[in-house]
Each structure stands twice: as C-alpha cells, then as structure tokens.
Design a protein around this motif. Structure first.
Motif, PDB file in Angstrom:
ATOM      1  N   GLY A 214       0.795  -1.219   0.000  1.00  0.00           N
ATOM      2  CA  GLY A 214       0.000   0.000   0.000  1.00  0.00           C
ATOM      3  C   GLY A 214       0.830   1.273   0.000  1.00  0.00           C
ATOM      4  N   THR A 216       1.864   2.921  -2.688  1.00  0.00           N
ATOM      5  CA  THR A 216       1.476   3.841  -3.762  1.00  0.00           C
ATOM      6  C   THR A 216      -0.035   3.992  -3.897  1.00  0.00           C
ATOM      7  OG1 THR A 216       1.538   2.017  -5.347  1.00  0.00           O
ATOM      8  CG2 THR A 216       3.534   3.319  -5.116  1.00  0.00           C
ATOM      9  N   LYS A 220      -3.266  -4.359  -3.380  1.00  0.00           N
ATOM     10  CA  LYS A 220      -3.810  -5.303  -4.363  1.00  0.00           C
ATOM     11  C   LYS A 220      -3.654  -6.725  -3.834  1.00  0.00           C
ATOM     12  CE  LYS A 220      -0.861  -2.893  -6.111  1.00  0.00           C
ATOM     13  NZ  LYS A 220      -0.031  -1.762  -6.468  1.00  0.00           N
ATOM     14  N   VAL A 330      16.069  -5.939   1.821  1.00  0.00           N
ATOM     15  CA  VAL A 330      15.019  -5.809   0.805  1.00  0.00           C
ATOM     16  C   VAL A 330      13.970  -4.811   1.267  1.00  0.00           C
ATOM     17  CG1 VAL A 330      13.632  -7.684   1.792  1.00  0.00           C
ATOM     18  CG2 VAL A 330      13.274  -7.009  -0.579  1.00  0.00           C
ATOM     19  N   GLU A 332      13.235  -1.498   0.275  1.00  0.00           N
ATOM     20  CA  GLU A 332      13.413  -0.096  -0.057  1.00  0.00           C
ATOM     21  C   GLU A 332      14.825   0.030  -0.584  1.00  0.00           C
ATOM     22  OE1 GLU A 332      11.438   3.305   2.246  1.00  0.00           O
ATOM     23  OE2 GLU A 332      12.770   2.237   3.566  1.00  0.00           O
ATOM     24  N   ASP A 352      21.933  -6.139  -1.348  1.00  0.00           N
ATOM     25  CA  ASP A 352      20.592  -5.669  -1.649  1.00  0.00           C
ATOM     26  C   ASP A 352      19.880  -6.653  -2.572  1.00  0.00           C
ATOM     27  OD1 ASP A 352      18.422  -3.989  -1.660  1.00  0.00           O
ATOM     28  OD2 ASP A 352      19.238  -2.603  -3.148  1.00  0.00           O
ATOM     29  N   ASP A 438       8.470   0.728 -10.885  1.00  0.00           N
ATOM     30  CA  ASP A 438       9.687   1.357 -10.371  1.00  0.00           C
ATOM     31  C   ASP A 438      10.484   1.922 -11.534  1.00  0.00           C
ATOM     32  OD1 ASP A 438       9.040   0.641  -7.828  1.00  0.00           O
ATOM     33  OD2 ASP A 438      10.451  -1.024  -7.700  1.00  0.00           O
ATOM     34  N   LYS A 547       8.144   0.780   4.699  1.00  0.00           N
ATOM     35  CA  LYS A 547       8.492   1.652   3.573  1.00  0.00           C
ATOM     36  C   LYS A 547       7.980   3.061   3.807  1.00  0.00           C
ATOM     37  CE  LYS A 547       7.448  -2.266   0.759  1.00  0.00           C
ATOM     38  NZ  LYS A 547       8.483  -2.653  -0.173  1.00  0.00           N
TER      39      LYS A 547
HETATM   40  P1  ATP Z   1       1.887  -1.008  -3.337  1.00  0.00           P
HETATM   41  O1  ATP Z   1       2.163  -1.854  -4.529  1.00  0.00           O
HETATM   42  O2  ATP Z   1       0.631  -1.410  -2.640  1.00  0.00           O
HETATM   43  O3  ATP Z   1       2.009   0.427  -3.569  1.00  0.00           O
HETATM   44  P2  ATP Z   1       4.544  -1.693  -2.445  1.00  0.00           P
HETATM   45  O4  ATP Z   1       4.909  -1.591  -3.868  1.00  0.00           O
HETATM   46  O5  ATP Z   1       5.379  -0.967  -1.446  1.00  0.00           O
HETATM   47  O6  ATP Z   1       3.019  -1.315  -2.223  1.00  0.00           O
HETATM   48  P3  ATP Z   1       5.626  -4.327  -2.006  1.00  0.00           P
HETATM   49  O7  ATP Z   1       5.293  -5.306  -3.033  1.00  0.00           O
HETATM   50  O8  ATP Z   1       5.749  -4.779  -0.590  1.00  0.00           O
HETATM   51  O9  ATP Z   1       4.498  -3.221  -2.023  1.00  0.00           O
HETATM   52  O10 ATP Z   1       6.974  -3.602  -2.340  1.00  0.00           O
HETATM   53  C1  ATP Z   1       7.608  -3.640  -3.587  1.00  0.00           C
HETATM   54  C2  ATP Z   1       8.293  -2.350  -3.836  1.00  0.00           C
HETATM   55  O11 ATP Z   1       9.277  -2.092  -2.840  1.00  0.00           O
HETATM   56  C3  ATP Z   1       9.060  -2.295  -5.132  1.00  0.00           C
HETATM   57  O12 ATP Z   1       8.231  -1.999  -6.225  1.00  0.00           O
HETATM   58  C4  ATP Z   1      10.087  -1.189  -4.855  1.00  0.00           C
HETATM   59  O13 ATP Z   1       9.537   0.093  -5.070  1.00  0.00           O
HETATM   60  C5  ATP Z   1      10.372  -1.383  -3.381  1.00  0.00           C
HETATM   61  N1  ATP Z   1      11.606  -2.174  -3.216  1.00  0.00           N
HETATM   62  C6  ATP Z   1      11.718  -3.462  -2.880  1.00  0.00           C
HETATM   63  N2  ATP Z   1      12.997  -3.847  -2.810  1.00  0.00           N
HETATM   64  C7  ATP Z   1      13.725  -2.784  -3.147  1.00  0.00           C
HETATM   65  C8  ATP Z   1      15.131  -2.544  -3.290  1.00  0.00           C
HETATM   66  N3  ATP Z   1      16.028  -3.474  -3.047  1.00  0.00           N
HETATM   67  N4  ATP Z   1      15.506  -1.306  -3.684  1.00  0.00           N
HETATM   68  C9  ATP Z   1      14.597  -0.349  -3.933  1.00  0.00           C
HETATM   69  N5  ATP Z   1      13.290  -0.510  -3.817  1.00  0.00           N
HETATM   70  C10 ATP Z   1      12.842  -1.713  -3.427  1.00  0.00           C
END
Ligand code: ATP
Ligand code: MG
Length: 570
Positions: A214, A216, A220, A330, A332, A352, A438, A547
């Motif tokens: 959540g 962004t 889902k 992992v 962020e 990372d 991303d 995050k």
């Molecule tokens: P939502 O999709 O509901 O907005 P979210 O994208 O934070 O939430 P997750 O699936 O938990 O949900 O997180 C994935 C996201 O986290 C990735 O798309 C990216 O933006 C970030 N992320 C994960 N690992 C990394 C990393 N090693 N470096 C940078 N960003 C990362």
C-alpha cells in the motif's frame, strides 16, 4: 511419494560464474529436479517440512522461536506433527477445503506457522495479515477475497466484523480462554490426530494471497501458486546462499511477502534452520538474538538497518556478532551510507535484493560472489530477463532512466489480482513486459540502479531527479536518521524538491541545520538536487512493511486526501 534429492541442482547452476549461469539457465530443467515434476503432485507444506523428515532429517532444528515470554525450538519432525494437527483442526472443525481462503491474523508465534502450514496441507490458500491491522483493513481484505476462515487471538478478534462478512464461516482463536462462539485452537490441537493425508495439488493451484504494502495506493490482492516454490528454492540457494549448517533469520513479518517467501518457504524448502523473533524491535534484543543463536545469514530491511545505525555504534560493540557470514536487505532502496556503516560494524557488506509482492521472489539481486556496487540492486536472477523500457515497451539504452520491466512468465509471477483481472492486465505492455512501477537505469555492465517509484520521480527545472538519490545523500549527513523526498509543484520550476527529515538522537532542529543540510546535498550531489524546502518530523509515515509513504508526505504538503491508509504504521 518419490523423494528426489534436490542437491543435483548445485552442479548445473553455479553462480560463481554469473554469465554462464544466465546462459545455461532453463526453468524446465530446474523443475525436473523436483519430485512433483514426475508425479504431477505438489504441496508446498510437504516440500518445506515432510520431505526433510522422509529424507532422514527429522531431528534437525527447523525453527528457533523467541519472544519476551517464550523460547522454543522445533525439529522438522515436530513441525510435521504440529502442522498435521493444525490441518486436522482446520479441516474437521472449520470445514476448510481445497481452494478456500484462510487468513492468519495474529502475532508471530509458533502457532501462526503451524496453522499456516496446516492450511497449505489441506490445499487451501493462505492470506496473511499484519497483527496491527485495524478493522477496516481486515474487513477490506476478507471481503475482497471472500475468506472462509480466519485464525486469530483474543486481542485481535474484536477487529473482525463477522456480521458484515457473509462468507466468513469460522473464527479460530489461539488463546488460553476462548469464547464458545469461536473454535478453540489450543483445545482442539491438543486432541487432534498427529497424522494427516496431504492434499496433492497441481502446480497451478493456489498457494498464497498477499495484499501489497500500500505504498502507492490501495493494496492489491496478489495470488501466487504452488509453482512459485521453484524461485523460492533457487533464490534461497544462490542469493541467500543457504548451506546445510546455516542458522537463518529473516526479520520480516509474514504479513508482508518477504515474511512468507523468505521467512517460511525459501529456508524450509532448502531445509535450513529458520529463526522467528516475536515482539517489538529493539536494537539490544536483535543483537542479542544473533549472538545467542549464532545466526549466520541475516535478511532484513533498510528501515531496520537505519534504526540500528541511529541507535549508535556503542550498542553493537557490546555483542559478539561474529557468527554472521551473509547479510541481505530488501524492501526499499539501500542507501550507500547504510552499506558503509554495516560494513564497519558487522564486517559485512549488505547485499541488496529487489523484488515485489507481484514477483513472488527475488528478481534483481547482489550475489554472494559478486562485486557489490553500493547503491545498485545488482543483476537479474538467472532465468529472469529484465530491461529498462519506455512507456511503449521499447528497450532503452544503458544509463537511461525508464520503467524497470521483466519479461513475462517466470514461475513465481503472480497469476492474478484477486477479483480484479483488469488491474492484473494493466501491469503488462504488449503481453510481453511486466512493468514494475519502479524507475531505474542499467549501467554498461548490467547492474541495475533504482531511482524511485515511477510516480515519485521529480521533474525540476527540466531535470529528472529520482528521490532515492537525494534521500541517500541526506542520510549521509550525520544529523539525518531518515529522509523522504517529494516533488512539490512550483510555478517556475515545474516542481521543487522538498525533503522531510527525521533527525538522529541528540540533534535539534534549527534553520542553521537546514541550511547546512541543503549545502551538503548541493556540494555532494548537485545544485538542482538540493531540497529547496526541508521539514523536520519526529517520524516519517511508513507502511507496516517499513516503507516510507511518499504519497502521504505529498498529501500532507498539498493538503490532499491521503487515500488508503490501512497499512500506515501507527
Ligand atoms: P503497493 O504496490 O501497494 O504500492 P509496495 O509496492 O510498497 O506497495 P511491495 O510489493 O511490498 O508493495 O513492495 C515492492 C516495492 O518495494 C518495489 O516496487 C520497490 O519500489 C520497493 N523495493 C523493494 N525492494 C527494493 C530494493 N532493493 N531497492 C529499492 N526498492 C525496493
Ligand atoms: Mg507495488
């Protein structure tokens, strides 16, 4: 059931030579090493637990569990019996059947893991929820998924609006005194049979339904299937570097995909000793855990590392952390400053890993054998084809910022967004590329560099600035513990850069400090990247998975509605 020795994979999948591994990779060849590729029958819980018992590893410790009140260790045999008993309770008392959605909504205790594995043994689909979710978050998810059963505790049961959820047939409560309205897990568990006939499934049958973090927008409901285990298994070997004697600790809660893919499936598919720490975060508690249990592989998150860094070096120096041999992160972007600090105090470089709920497992990572470029997410997992594409799906040349995309079709790719097929389809361009949301670029040597969420990229005076770069520079400043950066609309520049900063222990906010920080970014990064505005905050808004929620910062700043806040940390 035939039990195959998975170790055969080692020989044809050697990551010491990354380029060869990429060239020789073939998912079908890898699947041949799994017993179910011959039998056609698969069950994640069997592959994680029972297989090791059948292979003579029943006495090996599967789980070390610790919280403030409880400390227990369980062998694979113990886990087999406990998950069988849980499966019997759920099947016989709560009428759980193959394909049903069963949610776990409780603190991290061994019973959470028993019942999660028990659910899988019946062939039902698990839905994990953070224990901190309030009523609205719980209701939305149970409603969307048409959940049949939820497993919870007395403290949390009040947040389940049963009357408003017509599909919810049973509530199972794990606690000492349980009201007659609910199924008393402990009482039934005590009496349950230790044997259970596992439901054999197809590799396309459901496994787990995870709601995204959540960050962004509205979370889902991402569905993964049994076949995802191929990626969980392989990445455990080659990214987490599991070896027979490892003691592994993943700090993530199972409410977040890291806490299941890498807190449950990956370590147990690989038969390693897994650790679960319940209760609240504390630097002393964490270090002490590593020391006491001799943790060798530690998988955590930037937010945790930044908090540890903020707690100071004197705390670390009181503990013996020499058992550690591999540290990963992992969730962020991993700020180079954090890598530097961790190297200094743990004597390890943090590796990372980049992936997301929808990808089910690791996609772009730093391998143990690879040279780490601080600030880079690394290179794709063999078998994963990544690219930077424009909005039409055309690949961009090196060093150009664009959409980070993955070629459709790896085993752990989500199969749908629950009850929202149009959303699922919206992830793909030309039915070829899965677009992550991303923004990143790839350098000449094939390393990927995260820039920010596509929606968060800032356009200031004609320059595209990724918030991560600015945030990383900010965290390098000794006064800054955490930073979140957004673009704020500006009539002249399009957007200006605005930073929200939480200060480290012992620093006071002042205009001089703002000026000093601004200068620090200007001189260390670029004039146009220096934040024109800085606000100090005690804490930044974060999701339960840790995050920073930039959309909330933006909503505060612009006085807009903040949208779905169900996953906001308190
Ligand atoms: P939502 O999709 O509901 O907005 P979210 O994208 O934070 O939430 P997750 O699936 O938990 O949900 O997180 C994935 C996201 O986290 C990735 O798309 C990216 O933006 C970030 N992320 C994960 N690992 C990394 C990393 N090693 N470096 C940078 N960003 C990362
Ligand atoms: Mg996302």
């Amino acid at each position: 059931m035939k039990v195959e020795v998975y170790e055969a994979l080692n020989d044809n999948y050697n990551l010491a030579n990354y380029d060869d591994a990429v060239k020789n990779h073939n998912w079908e060849d890898i699947e041949k090493n799994f017993s179910w590729s011959e039998t056609g029958k698969i069950n994640m819980a069997y592959e994680c637990i029972d297989r090791h018992v059948d292979n003579g590893k029943g006495d090996k410790i599967a789980l070390h569990y610790k919280d403030q009140n409880r400390q227990d260790s369980y062998s694979f045999k113990d886990m087999q019996i406990a998950s069988n008993k849980a499966a019997n309770v759920l099947k016989n008392k709560a009428n759980v059947k193959k394909g049903d959605r069963v949610f776990v909504f409780m603190p991290r205790t061994p019973e959470l893991y028993f019942s999660l594995l028990g659910t899988l043994k019946i062939g039902a689909i698990v839905g994990p929820l953070f224990e901190a979710f309030m009523e609205k978050a719980v209701k939305d998810r149970l409603e969307n998924s048409e959940a049949k059963v939820i497993i919870t505790t007395n403290d949390l049961v009040g947040r389940i609006p049963k009357d408003e959820l017509p599909n919810l047939e049973h509530i199972v409560v794990v606690d000492d005194e349980v009201s007659d309205e609910y199924i008393d897990f402990n009482k039934e568990f005590e009496k349950a049979d230790e044997k259970f006939d596992i439901e054999w499934l197809d590799k396309e049958d459901g496994l787990i339904l995870h709601y995204t973090s959540g960050s962004t927008g509205q979370p889902k409901g991402v569905l993964h299937v049994q076949e995802a285990m191929v990626v969980h298994y392989i990445s455990g070997k080659y990214v987490l570097d599991f070896k027979e004697d490892d003691v592994y600790w993943c700090t993530a809660d199972p409410g977040w995909v890291t806490g299941t893919s890498y807190g449950i499936f990956s370590p147990w598919l690989n038969g390693v000793t897994n650790c679960i720490v319940g209760g609240r975060f504390s630097p002393e508690g964490w270090y002490e855990f590593i020391q006491t249990y001799g943790v060798t592989i530690w998988y955590t998150a930037p937010t945790a590392l930044r908090m540890l860094m903020g707690a100071g070096d004197d705390v670390v120096s009181k503990y013996d952390l020499s058992s550690l041999r591999h540290v990963l992160s992992v969730g962020e972007p991993l700020n180079p400053e954090v890598i530097k600090w961790a190297h200094k105090v743990f004597n390890h470089r943090v590796h990372d890993t980049w992936w997301m709920t929808e990808t089910g497992g690791h996609m772009i990572v730093n391998y143990p054998s690879m040279d780490i470029r601080a600030g880079s997410m690394g290179k794709p997992l063999p078998g994963i084809e990544a690219a930077i594409v424009d909005d039409q799906g055309k690949e961009l040349p090196p060093n150009r910022m664009g959409n980070l995309a993955l070629k459709k079709g790896w085993p752990s790719m989500m199969r749908t967004v629950w009850n929202n097929q149009p959303k699922y389809e919206s992830y793909f361009i030309n039915d070829e590329w899965y677009v992550s949301g991303d923004s990143a670029y790839k350098d000449e040597d094939g390393y990927y560099w995260f820039q920010g969420r596509v929606d968060d990229v800032i356009m200031t005076a004609g320059e595209r600035v990724g918030p991560f770069e600015v945030e990383s520079k900010l965290v390098e400043h000794p006064a800054v513990a955490e930073a979140g950066v957004i673009g704020k609309p500006d009539p002249v520049r399009g957007e200006i850069i605005k930073a929200f900063i939480a200060l480290r222990e012992g620093y006071e906010e002042s205009d001089e400090l703002k000026e000093e920080i601004r200068k620090f970014v200007k001189e260390g990064l670029a004039g146009h990247a220096a934040p024109r505005e800085i606000d100090f905050k005690d804490k930044l808004p974060k999701t339960r998975s840790g995050k920073i929620m930039r959309r909330v910062l933006k909503a505060w700043e612009l006085d807009l509605p903040a949208g779905d806040l169900s996953t906001l940390e308190d």
